[in-house]
Scaffold this motif. Structure first.
Motif, PDB file in Angstrom:
ATOM      1  N   GLY A 178       4.749 -24.368 -20.033  1.00  0.00           N
ATOM      2  CA  GLY A 178       5.533 -23.346 -19.359  1.00  0.00           C
ATOM      3  C   GLY A 178       5.194 -21.942 -19.779  1.00  0.00           C
ATOM      4  N   SER A 179       4.851 -21.754 -21.045  1.00  0.00           N
ATOM      5  CA  SER A 179       4.508 -20.415 -21.537  1.00  0.00           C
ATOM      6  C   SER A 179       3.036 -20.306 -21.909  1.00  0.00           C
ATOM      7  N   ASN A 180       2.248 -21.340 -21.603  1.00  0.00           N
ATOM      8  CA  ASN A 180       0.817 -21.355 -21.899  1.00  0.00           C
ATOM      9  C   ASN A 180       0.572 -21.038 -23.372  1.00  0.00           C
ATOM     10  N   THR A 181       1.272 -21.759 -24.228  1.00  0.00           N
ATOM     11  CA  THR A 181       1.238 -21.508 -25.661  1.00  0.00           C
ATOM     12  C   THR A 181       0.706 -22.726 -26.398  1.00  0.00           C
ATOM     13  N   GLY A 182      -0.235 -22.515 -27.318  1.00  0.00           N
ATOM     14  CA  GLY A 182      -0.706 -23.563 -28.203  1.00  0.00           C
ATOM     15  C   GLY A 182      -0.200 -23.323 -29.616  1.00  0.00           C
ATOM     16  N   LEU A 183       0.055 -24.398 -30.351  1.00  0.00           N
ATOM     17  CA  LEU A 183       0.571 -24.299 -31.711  1.00  0.00           C
ATOM     18  C   LEU A 183      -0.172 -25.271 -32.613  1.00  0.00           C
ATOM     19  N   GLY A 184      -0.312 -24.879 -33.875  1.00  0.00           N
ATOM     20  CA  GLY A 184      -0.934 -25.749 -34.861  1.00  0.00           C
ATOM     21  C   GLY A 184      -0.256 -25.603 -36.204  1.00  0.00           C
ATOM     22  N   LEU A 185      -0.255 -26.693 -36.997  1.00  0.00           N
ATOM     23  CA  LEU A 185       0.430 -26.718 -38.282  1.00  0.00           C
ATOM     24  C   LEU A 185      -0.364 -27.554 -39.263  1.00  0.00           C
ATOM     25  N   ALA A 186      -0.380 -27.111 -40.534  1.00  0.00           N
ATOM     26  CA  ALA A 186      -0.942 -27.905 -41.632  1.00  0.00           C
ATOM     27  C   ALA A 186      -0.002 -27.783 -42.814  1.00  0.00           C
TER      28      ALA A 186
END
Length: 415
Positions: free
Chosen positions: A323-331
């Motif tokens: 919906g917001s064209n957002t990518g996320l990543g976590l480590a």
């Protein structure tokens, strides 16, 4: 309906309906001799035999109002009211002045749309001797106007070769030196916005902007200019764009300095691009949601048996929000330990998370930060209960590259 207000807010002008016909009014703050039951409001008079009239503009000093007066025996005529005598009972010629038309004084049709700060300059539209409606600029005490009405000047059109071309003036600058409005430029209803000054005469807004280094997009057609700033360098109006009629604000600058630079704003598109950055808050919410509901969606005590009453972990997450064209990543990495004979388990982890988002017109935003997450679990002996307390503390920085159209080019704002 209120149409305009003086510079200090003490005088308001407009019109009201009585019965079925509009009549002009002036409201004066603190007055006490107006209408019964509303002593701050005064009914303005119309020309002889007029049935309806209205005030559209008031001077900055609040002394003069401009509009029109129309009736059966009197065609619509641009008029100027002197409001200074209202509170003392002034009327007639002391209050109302017929500005005539471009066909001459006392004849033809006209209407006034705006007035200068001191009330000496009035602009609007009026019929010429051939009955063609043209933009006019009336200047008190002037002598170089049209024959038979030397105070009224014909501002012409954007196509001087066509005697049937029409135009109209909507607004005048504070000192009366600059006028904006519209002019027909082709067959049918095709028209363009204009800006007029004594130095340049009438020129289209497109030409004025181009002359000052502002390129208008090909799909943007500036059809009306309805307001102008005190110095004449900022103009607002309507334009035709790919999605229909839109508001625009155009600006040129004459001196270098800290003031805003030149350009033209599609108001709707500008606000859409501005509020698109509000989605960064949603991306930030995702970044706090992801550790809690992703990496730590199960209490540590439910992760299975521990070897030697201690553990370590490393985990990662990737997500995309369409919906917001957002990518996320976590480590994240962490460790835990059992206490009180295994009935209590405590863990502590550190992590980093990032988001990247595409904004409109080639803009983008990135959020990056770190966090610490702690968890304590307790399972009382002999019960199926598992009590878990989890807390997280983190901080993130946002870098935004926001795009917005500036006429034919895309400009960017970074923060």
């Amino acid at each position: 309906a209120a149409r305009d207000v003086s510079g200090d807010g003490t005088v308001v002008v407009g019109s009201y309906i009585r019965p079925g016909m509009p009549r002009g009014f002036a409201w004066i703050r603190g007055a006490s001799t107006g209408e019964t039951g509303n002593e701050q409001m005064y009914q303005l008079t119309g020309l002889d035999d007029s049935n309806n009239w209205a005030a559209f503009a008031v001077s900055d000093n609040g002394r003069y109002a401009a509009g029109y007066s129309d009736g059966n025996a009197t065609t619509s005529r641009a008029v100027r009211w002197d409001l200074s005598g209202l509170e003392t009972g002034g009327s007639g010629a002391d209050i109302l002045l017929d500005l005539g038309s471009l066909a001459g004084a006392g004849i033809g049709t006209s209407t006034a749309n705006d007035i200068s700060a001191d009330g000496r300059v009035v602009v609007g539209s009026a019929d010429d001797a051939d009955g063609i409606s043209r933009a006019f600029r009336w200047v008190e005490g002037a002598t170089g106007g049209v024959s038979g009405n030397v105070e009224m000047h014909d501002l012409g059109t954007l196509v001087p070769s066509r005697s049937d071309a029409e135009s109209g003036a909507y607004a005048v600058s504070r000192d009366g030196a600059y006028v904006v409005g519209w002019s027909s430029v082709g067959d049918g209803e095709e028209q363009l916005a204009f800006r007029w000054s004594e130095e340049t005469g009438m020129e289209s807004m497109h030409d004025w902007l181009a002359r000052n280094g502002v390129a208008v997009a090909e799909e943007q057609v500036l059809t009306d200019a309805t307001a102008i700033s005190d110095d004449g360098l900022v103009v607002a109006g309507r334009m035709l764009s790919g999605t229909g009629s839109r508001a625009y604000i155009a600006r040129v600058t004459t001196d270098p300095g800290p003031q805003p630079g030149p350009g033209i704003m599609d108001v709707e598109e500008y606000h859409r691009s501005l509020f698109a950055t509000a989605e960064m808050a949603q991306a930030g919410e995702f970044l706090t949601w992801l550790p809690m509901n992703g990496a730590h969606h199960r209490p540590l005590m439910m992760q299975g048996s521990l070897s030697e009453n201690a553990c370590m972990w490393a985990t990662g997450d990737l997500a995309h929000h369409g919906g917001s064209n957002t990518g996320l990543g976590l480590a994240e990495v962490g460790a835990c330990v059992d206490l009180v004979g295994g009935n209590v388990r405590a863990g502590l982890g550190i992590g980093t998370s990032h988001s990247w988002q595409a904004l409109s017109l080639g803009g983008s935003s990135r959020l990056a930060g770190q966090y610490v997450v702690g968890e304590v679990d307790w399972q009382p002996d002999g019960t199926p209960l598992l009590l878990s307390l989890t807390g997280m503390l983190g901080g993130w920085k946002a870098d935004t590259h926001r795009g917005y159209s500036n006429g034919a080019v895309t400009a960017y704002s970074d923060g």
